[in-house]
Design an enzyme around this catalytic site. Structure first.
Site, PDB file in Angstrom:
ATOM      1  N   ALA A 150       4.173   5.817  -2.949  1.00 59.65           N
ATOM      2  CA  ALA A 150       3.429   4.645  -3.403  1.00 59.65           C
ATOM      3  C   ALA A 150       3.235   3.562  -2.355  1.00 59.65           C
ATOM      4  CB  ALA A 150       4.119   4.042  -4.622  1.00 59.65           C
ATOM      5  N   GLY A 151       4.077   3.516  -1.306  1.00 60.74           N
ATOM      6  CA  GLY A 151       3.959   2.419  -0.352  1.00 60.74           C
ATOM      7  C   GLY A 151       2.625   2.430   0.377  1.00 60.74           C
ATOM      8  N   PRO A 152       2.050   1.253   0.628  1.00 59.62           N
ATOM      9  CA  PRO A 152       2.548  -0.099   0.349  1.00 59.62           C
ATOM     10  C   PRO A 152       2.220  -0.645  -1.038  1.00 59.62           C
ATOM     11  CG  PRO A 152       0.552  -0.249   1.645  1.00 59.62           C
ATOM     12  CD  PRO A 152       0.842   1.226   1.490  1.00 59.62           C
ATOM     13  N   GLY A 153       1.562   0.153  -1.905  1.00 58.16           N
ATOM     14  CA  GLY A 153       1.432  -0.264  -3.290  1.00 58.16           C
ATOM     15  C   GLY A 153       0.034  -0.512  -3.794  1.00 58.16           C
ATOM     16  N   GLY A 154      -0.976  -0.296  -2.967  1.00 62.08           N
ATOM     17  CA  GLY A 154      -2.343  -0.586  -3.398  1.00 62.08           C
ATOM     18  C   GLY A 154      -2.790   0.261  -4.579  1.00 62.08           C
ATOM     19  N   LYS A 155      -2.595   1.574  -4.471  1.00 55.71           N
ATOM     20  CA  LYS A 155      -3.031   2.451  -5.559  1.00 55.71           C
ATOM     21  C   LYS A 155      -2.169   2.253  -6.801  1.00 55.71           C
ATOM     22  CE  LYS A 155      -4.897   5.942  -2.397  1.00 55.71           C
ATOM     23  NZ  LYS A 155      -4.471   5.237  -1.157  1.00 55.71           N
ATOM     24  N   CYS A 205      -5.909  10.267   3.628  1.00 53.22           N
ATOM     25  CA  CYS A 205      -6.911   9.472   4.350  1.00 53.22           C
ATOM     26  C   CYS A 205      -7.292  10.223   5.622  1.00 53.22           C
ATOM     27  CB  CYS A 205      -6.368   8.083   4.675  1.00 53.22           C
ATOM     28  SG  CYS A 205      -7.632   6.995   5.371  1.00 53.22           S
TER      29      CYS A 205
END
Length: 468
Positions: A288-293, A406
């Protein structure tokens, strides 16, 4: 009869003996924009810093005026992006292998050559300021070499003249013209299925990206008005900005909006949109880092859905906690998705944004194209495969896994997804119908976003269902 020749007047103040002032003449101060650009190149080459993190820090500390800050940004990002072409030019003019030069001198030569080859800065300005920097940073001797080499660069001319001088053709010509290693040229051709869009895709990697915002808990129209941006074309939560500092926006400060590439938003929305039979109460973001999604998943989930966000790095898990601050019914864990602490089959939907080369974000990290090599893929593919196995084990029969990277490189995208799809308990769901508003996204049954097609990072998207 004339008297003896007159002595020159003594120093002001009538000091006894008329001794000369032996202090060296004062030099003009170093150019602030060029020094800042050099410090970015130095950070990248000496400490493997990321330019997109280091440059904003330097600009804040040095308080350059807007014009100098813009020039420093253009110089730093441009010289990093064009490194391969600049090195091909310099190798013609330096009488030893470039790797034998003082690293600082090589960075300064790149900085000066970039101004001459791509920016068409007047030769006297580009040469003189680079020589001054070299004298101050490396020494007087190297400054003479810089002067001689850069005058030769200027004598040939701009990029078009130098490409003719270098005499490259085929993939080598395309690599030099678009500032990519040749292996990336070949990889993009493979991902695109031919040459029709190849040059457009490579050139899009060299364009300055827009800033994308995500409206998590604020109306998108209100965010567009607040920021002066325009609604994004694909995600219903996206706003695109031409420039400015998004961190100063009240909605971003309050956490109701955030900076997030529109392609990253689509990756989270793909998982949330996919049809699912049976219970739909537990979602997992496994890297999950850094947490955007995770932040967008928390905002769009139906009422009653519990979200778990995990990352194996404690500092990245802390970033996720910040992104999810104020959200109800969420938990953040420090956990490795290859050996998860939760029971098998615990979740209904799982997002795996796997660690990858980051080649899909070359617009934002210009140095990555020269930092990565083909040798990087084998260990990453091993990690991606293990994480995808862990994600599939974490989802219940009938549940969904979105595999996201990405990157457009086949080794870490299609090949990893195909290997998982070959299992007898995995089914591929076509991505295209779930992102019907996005043209040209299909890559077989998977999805691939591209900067030149979509104005996003080059995100790969695969959707897998565990059948039993």
């Amino acid at each position: 009869m004339s008297g003896p020749p007159r002595r020159p007047a003594g120093p002001r103040g009538g000091q006894r003996g008329g001794s000369r002032d032996r202090r060296p003449p004062r030099r003009a101060p170093l150019d602030g924009a060029r020094l800042t650009a050099y410090d970015v190149l130095d950070g990248v080459s000496a400490r493997e810093a990321y330019a997109n993190l280091l440059l904003p820090q330097l600009l804040r500390e040095r308080r350059l005026d807007p014009r100098d800050a813009a020039f420093a940004t253009q110089l730093a990002y441009g010289a990093l992006r064009a490194q391969g072409t600049l090195d091909a030019v310099l190798a013609r003019l330096v009488d030893r292998p470039l790797e034998e030069l003082d690293r600082r001198l090589l960075d300064l030569l790149r900085l000066g050559a970039y101004q001459l080859v791509d920016l068409r800065v007047p030769a006297h300005a580009a040469v003189a300021t680079t020589v001054d920097l070299t004298r101050a940073i490396v020494g007087t001797g190297p400054s003479g070499l810089a002067n001689a080499v850069l005058r030769k660069v200027a004598a040939v001319g701009d990029r078009a003249a130098w490409l003719a001088q270098l005499g490259a053709d085929g993939d080598r010509r395309l690599a030099l013209a678009t500032d990519h290693p040749e292996w990336i040229v070949r990889a993009w051709r493979d991902a695109l299925g031919g040459d029709a869009e190849l040059e457009d895709a490579l050139l899009a990697d060299d364009a300055a990206p827009e800033v994308h915002l995500v409206a998590r808990h604020v109306d998108r129209a209100a965010l567009a008005e607040e920021s002066g941006g325009t609604p994004g074309p694909w995600s219903p939560y996206a706003v695109r900005l031409g420039g400015g500092d998004p961190g100063r926006l009240p909605s971003v400060k309050a956490g109701t909006a955030a900076v997030q590439d529109e392609g990253s938003q689509l990756a989270a929305l793909l998982l949330a949109r996919a049809p699912l039979e049976g219970p739909d109460a537990r979602w997992l973001d496994v890297c999950a880092g850094p947490g955007g999604k995770a932040g967008l998943l928390a905002a769009v989930r139906p009422a009653g859905v519990h979200l778990t966000a995990a990352d194996r790095a404690p500092h990245r898990a802390e970033l996720v906690r910040g992104a999810l601050a104020g959200e109800d019914d969420v938990e953040v864990l420090v956990a490795d998705g290859r050996e998860p602490p939760w029971a098998p089959g615990s979740f209904d939907r799982v997002l795996l944004d796997a660690p990858c080369t980051g080649l899909g974000a070359l617009r934002r990290r210009p140095e990555v194209r020269w930092r990565r090599t083909p040798d990087d893929f084998a260990p990453l593919v091993e990690l991606q495969t293990a994480l995808l196995d862990g994600a599939l084990a974490s989802v219940r029969p009938g549940g969904l896994v979105a595999y996201v990277t990405c990157s457009p490189h086949t080794a870490e995208t299609v090949a990893v997804a195909d290997a998982a799809a070959a299992r007898d308990d995995v089914e591929v769901l076509p991505v295209g119908p779930l992102l019907g508003e996005v043209p040209g996204v299909e890559r077989g049954p998977y999805g691939q976003l591209w900067p030149h097609r979509h104005g996003t990072d080059a995100m790969f998207l695969a959707l897998l269902r565990r059948t039993r």
